[in-house]
Write a protein that holds these residues in place. Structure first.
Motif, mmCIF file in Angstrom:
data_model
loop_
_atom_site.group_PDB
_atom_site.id
_atom_site.type_symbol
_atom_site.label_atom_id
_atom_site.label_comp_id
_atom_site.label_asym_id
_atom_site.label_seq_id
_atom_site.Cartn_x
_atom_site.Cartn_y
_atom_site.Cartn_z
ATOM 1 N N VAL A 1 -28.873 -46.581 -38.310
ATOM 2 C CA VAL A 1 -28.373 -46.068 -39.205
ATOM 3 C C VAL A 1 -30.070 -45.403 -39.297
ATOM 4 O O VAL A 1 -31.489 -45.477 -39.187
ATOM 5 N N ARG A 2 -29.446 -44.129 -40.406
ATOM 6 C CA ARG A 2 -30.863 -42.904 -40.560
ATOM 7 C C ARG A 2 -30.434 -42.789 -41.701
ATOM 8 O O ARG A 2 -29.910 -42.439 -43.144
ATOM 9 N N TRP A 3 -32.720 -43.292 -42.278
ATOM 10 C CA TRP A 3 -32.923 -42.542 -44.016
ATOM 11 C C TRP A 3 -33.984 -41.134 -43.929
ATOM 12 O O TRP A 3 -34.858 -41.311 -42.968
ATOM 13 N N TYR A 4 -33.411 -40.198 -44.383
ATOM 14 C CA TYR A 4 -34.288 -38.730 -43.903
ATOM 15 C C TYR A 4 -34.030 -37.832 -45.234
ATOM 16 O O TYR A 4 -33.180 -38.141 -46.399
ATOM 17 N N ARG A 5 -34.848 -37.558 -45.928
ATOM 18 C CA ARG A 5 -34.811 -35.742 -46.685
ATOM 19 C C ARG A 5 -33.796 -34.798 -46.298
ATOM 20 O O ARG A 5 -33.643 -34.459 -44.634
ATOM 21 N N SER A 6 -33.294 -34.830 -47.655
ATOM 22 C CA SER A 6 -32.088 -33.419 -47.485
ATOM 23 C C SER A 6 -32.811 -32.723 -46.360
ATOM 24 O O SER A 6 -31.541 -32.051 -46.119
ATOM 25 N N GLU A 7 -33.523 -32.309 -46.718
ATOM 26 C CA GLU A 7 -34.289 -30.265 -46.532
ATOM 27 C C GLU A 7 -35.199 -30.873 -44.455
ATOM 28 O O GLU A 7 -35.418 -30.344 -44.342
ATOM 29 N N ASN A 8 -34.988 -32.012 -44.123
ATOM 30 C CA ASN A 8 -35.975 -33.110 -43.325
ATOM 31 C C ASN A 8 -34.786 -33.426 -42.218
ATOM 32 O O ASN A 8 -35.146 -34.955 -42.245
ATOM 33 N N SER A 9 -33.916 -33.484 -41.583
ATOM 34 C CA SER A 9 -33.151 -34.744 -41.154
ATOM 35 C C SER A 9 -33.620 -34.202 -39.514
ATOM 36 O O SER A 9 -32.750 -35.333 -39.065
ATOM 37 N N ASN A 10 -34.381 -33.941 -39.432
ATOM 38 C CA ASN A 10 -34.678 -34.259 -37.544
ATOM 39 C C ASN A 10 -36.264 -34.868 -37.665
ATOM 40 O O ASN A 10 -36.137 -35.552 -36.495
ATOM 41 N N SER A 11 -36.569 -35.178 -38.450
ATOM 42 C CA SER A 11 -37.930 -35.655 -38.890
ATOM 43 C C SER A 11 -37.302 -37.154 -40.083
ATOM 44 O O SER A 11 -38.097 -37.232 -41.391
ATOM 45 N N PRO A 12 -36.691 -38.232 -39.457
ATOM 46 C CA PRO A 12 -36.624 -39.178 -40.867
ATOM 47 C C PRO A 12 -38.281 -39.811 -41.120
ATOM 48 O O PRO A 12 -38.408 -40.343 -40.251
ATOM 49 N N ALA A 13 -37.584 -40.565 -42.216
ATOM 50 C CA ALA A 13 -37.963 -41.732 -42.983
ATOM 51 C C ALA A 13 -38.588 -42.988 -42.053
ATOM 52 O O ALA A 13 -39.460 -43.841 -41.997
ATOM 53 N N LEU A 14 -37.003 -43.267 -41.532
ATOM 54 C CA LEU A 14 -36.352 -44.977 -40.773
ATOM 55 C C LEU A 14 -35.761 -43.915 -40.357
ATOM 56 O O LEU A 14 -34.775 -43.904 -40.766
ATOM 57 N N CYS B 1 -28.606 -41.765 -46.529
ATOM 58 C CA CYS B 1 -28.309 -42.562 -45.968
ATOM 59 C C CYS B 1 -27.201 -42.250 -44.735
ATOM 60 O O CYS B 1 -26.279 -41.857 -45.386
ATOM 61 N N HIS B 2 -27.770 -42.546 -44.104
ATOM 62 C CA HIS B 2 -26.685 -42.243 -42.719
ATOM 63 C C HIS B 2 -26.475 -43.130 -41.633
ATOM 64 O O HIS B 2 -27.537 -43.513 -41.308
ATOM 65 N N VAL B 3 -25.693 -43.911 -41.737
ATOM 66 C CA VAL B 3 -24.700 -44.402 -40.634
ATOM 67 C C VAL B 3 -23.413 -44.324 -39.996
ATOM 68 O O VAL B 3 -23.383 -43.851 -39.942
ATOM 69 N N SER B 4 -23.789 -44.761 -38.570
ATOM 70 C CA SER B 4 -23.042 -43.886 -37.338
ATOM 71 C C SER B 4 -22.732 -45.214 -36.195
ATOM 72 O O SER B 4 -23.782 -45.773 -36.295
ATOM 73 N N ASN B 5 -21.298 -44.787 -36.378
ATOM 74 C CA ASN B 5 -21.354 -45.615 -34.306
ATOM 75 C C ASN B 5 -21.072 -44.625 -33.389
ATOM 76 O O ASN B 5 -21.014 -43.909 -33.525
ATOM 77 N N GLU B 6 -20.231 -45.100 -32.610
ATOM 78 C CA GLU B 6 -20.454 -44.242 -31.058
ATOM 79 C C GLU B 6 -18.903 -43.573 -31.279
ATOM 80 O O GLU B 6 -18.638 -42.526 -30.768
ATOM 81 N N ARG B 7 -17.647 -43.627 -32.341
ATOM 82 C CA ARG B 7 -16.986 -43.470 -33.141
ATOM 83 C C ARG B 7 -16.885 -42.609 -34.446
ATOM 84 O O ARG B 7 -15.792 -41.699 -35.213
ATOM 85 N N TRP B 8 -17.817 -43.120 -34.794
ATOM 86 C CA TRP B 8 -17.441 -42.246 -36.567
ATOM 87 C C TRP B 8 -19.457 -42.615 -37.218
ATOM 88 O O TRP B 8 -20.034 -43.428 -36.798
ATOM 89 N N TYR B 9 -19.224 -42.482 -38.213
ATOM 90 C CA TYR B 9 -20.325 -41.362 -39.105
ATOM 91 C C TYR B 9 -20.010 -41.351 -40.479
ATOM 92 O O TYR B 9 -18.851 -40.783 -40.940
ATOM 93 N N GLU B 10 -20.829 -41.419 -41.456
ATOM 94 C CA GLU B 10 -20.840 -42.037 -42.758
ATOM 95 C C GLU B 10 -22.375 -41.748 -43.749
ATOM 96 O O GLU B 10 -22.990 -42.146 -42.657
ATOM 97 N N LYS B 11 -22.190 -40.931 -44.792
ATOM 98 C CA LYS B 11 -23.717 -40.611 -45.259
ATOM 99 C C LYS B 11 -23.666 -40.309 -46.752
ATOM 100 O O LYS B 11 -22.789 -40.154 -46.909
ATOM 101 N N ALA B 12 -24.471 -40.777 -47.505
ATOM 102 C CA ALA B 12 -24.816 -40.339 -48.916
ATOM 103 C C ALA B 12 -25.753 -39.971 -49.300
ATOM 104 O O ALA B 12 -26.770 -40.151 -48.802
ATOM 105 N N ASN B 13 -25.856 -39.756 -50.363
ATOM 106 C CA ASN B 13 -27.271 -38.792 -51.000
ATOM 107 C C ASN B 13 -28.308 -39.661 -52.091
ATOM 108 O O ASN B 13 -27.123 -40.002 -53.153
ATOM 109 N N VAL B 14 -29.299 -39.947 -52.332
ATOM 110 C CA VAL B 14 -29.833 -40.918 -53.322
ATOM 111 C C VAL B 14 -31.229 -40.163 -53.898
ATOM 112 O O VAL B 14 -31.580 -40.044 -52.830
#
Length: 389
Positions: A109-122, A170-183
């Motif tokens: 699970v990865r939470w990050y700002r839309s302009e800074n994906s390499n340095s996530p908030a969590l 909000c970005h969630v992923s496993n070995e075969r699939w990932y999904e993301k959504a904006n808040v």
């Protein structure tokens, strides 16, 4: 009745016992166990059959069947459609949930700002929240509070600042699939009290201006008269500063009245609003008020000057009377001394001439004092000049 892993059945004179253990998750053993019970009670009559039926119903309703759903190969994320509103220094939760619901503890699970994906908030990975790489601005202020085992990966943010506003992913992923959504996170910031100013607008009207700064998000500006009736006006201007806070200004042409005031209200909601009022005057009214104030001030100055002049004149008269009295006394004393004492070597005659001269000087001084010009305050001439104009 059920006691531990052994089942005992009792009904009047019959006693049936089975050594077959029931494993609650292993619910498929129930039919075979029940068949054993029936075979062991063949020929037992209707009573035994009724007991067996009760046992079947009891087993069907009391044994909990639990089956853990396997993680699906494909999933989606559910987030709110609109922005999430919060206040400065408050705590806020950014919702994010998986569909279908399942345990996401093994996932990333990865939470990050839309302009800074390499340095996530969590960053949640390998069953724990990672210390790096994360944005240092969020360290110690973020957590996952929805319940990962229930498929909820919502982010909670503490002590919200102005810099926290904006879009999160909000970005969630496993070995075969990932999904993301904006808040999107929006913050309610109440600005300054409206400042009202009045200027001449021509045609007997006045131009009333209302302005305020430091608002977020965009507020609503409303004009009202003293009866509370809204005055429709579309002349509203918004500008943004370096921090993204908004300034708002509006102007209104209004026919003034001596008792009809105007109010300008700027609001985010019924609880978050600021209001100011003004009593607009007719054009030129301030000039009339200035002239009246000036005339009253001059009258007061004239009165004070007259009083001072009278006091000074009275003081001079007192000094003059004292001077006359002292001169007369001195003259009488000298005259008496001259009559009693003979003149020797011309000394007393010279003293007599000095006293005589002093007397003449005192009389001349008194005469000049009484013939001085009268004291007339200058303010009287100024006031007369204004009234003539």
């Amino acid at each position: 009745m059920i006691n531990g892993n052994r089942m005992h059945l009792s009904s009047h004179s019959s006693h049936i016992t089975t050594d077959s253990a029931i494993n609650l998750p292993d619910y498929q053993k129930i039919p075979s166990i029940f068949n054993r019970i029936i075979k062991g009670n063949e020929g037992g009559g209707t009573m035994q059959s009724g007991v067996c039926l009760r046992v079947l119903l009891l087993a069907a309703f009391t044994v909990t069947i639990t089956a853990q759903k396997p993680a699906p190969e494909v999933f989606t994320l559910t987030v709110p459609n609109g922005p999430i509103l919060t206040r400065l220094n408050a705590s806020v939760t950014l919702p994010c949930e998986l569909s279908p619901l399942f345990n996401v503890e093994p996932l990333e699970v990865r939470w990050y700002r839309s302009e800074n994906s390499n340095s996530p908030a969590l960053l949640y990975k390998d069953h724990k929240i990672q210390e790096a790489p994360v944005d240092p601005r969020y360290r110690g202020r973020v957590s996952l509070t929805g319940g990962l085992e229930r498929g909820n990966v919502s982010l909670t943010l503490e002590r919200v600042t102005l810099e926290d506003r904006g879009e999160y992913v909000c970005h969630v992923s496993n070995e075969r699939w990932y999904e993301k959504a904006n808040v999107y996170l929006s913050m309610n910031v109440t600005g300054s009290a409206p400042v009202l100013s009045v200027a001449s607008g021509g045609g007997g009207q006045v131009n009333v201006t209302c302005s305020s700064e430091g608002w977020s998000p965009q507020p609503k500006l409303t004009w009202r008269n003293k009866e509370g009736t809204e005055i429709k006006n579309e002349q509203v201007l918004f500008t943004s500063d370096s921090q993204g806070l908004l300034s708002v200004s509006s102007w209104l042409l209004y026919s003034p009245s001596d008792s009809d005031w105007l109010s300008c209200t700027i609001s985010l909601s019924e609880e978050e609003k600021r209001e100011s009022r003004v009593l607009p005057h007719k054009p030129g009214a301030w000039k009339e008020a200035f002239i009246v104030t000036l005339v009253l001030s001059l009258l007061l100055l004239c009165a004070l000057s007259t009083v001072v002049c009278i006091l000074l004149k009275h003081r001079d008269q007192i000094k003059l009377e004292q001077s006359k009295s002292e001169t007369k006394k001195l003259f009488k004393v000298t005259e008496n001394s001259q009559e009693k004492q003979p003149v020797k070597d011309g000394i007393n005659l010279q003293d007599w001439r000095q006293v005589k001269g002093f007397q003449e000087w005192g009389m001349q001084t008194a005469k000049e004092t009484t013939t001085q010009k009268k004291c007339v305050p200058k303010g009287t001439f100024i006031l007369t000049y204004l009234f003539i104009i």
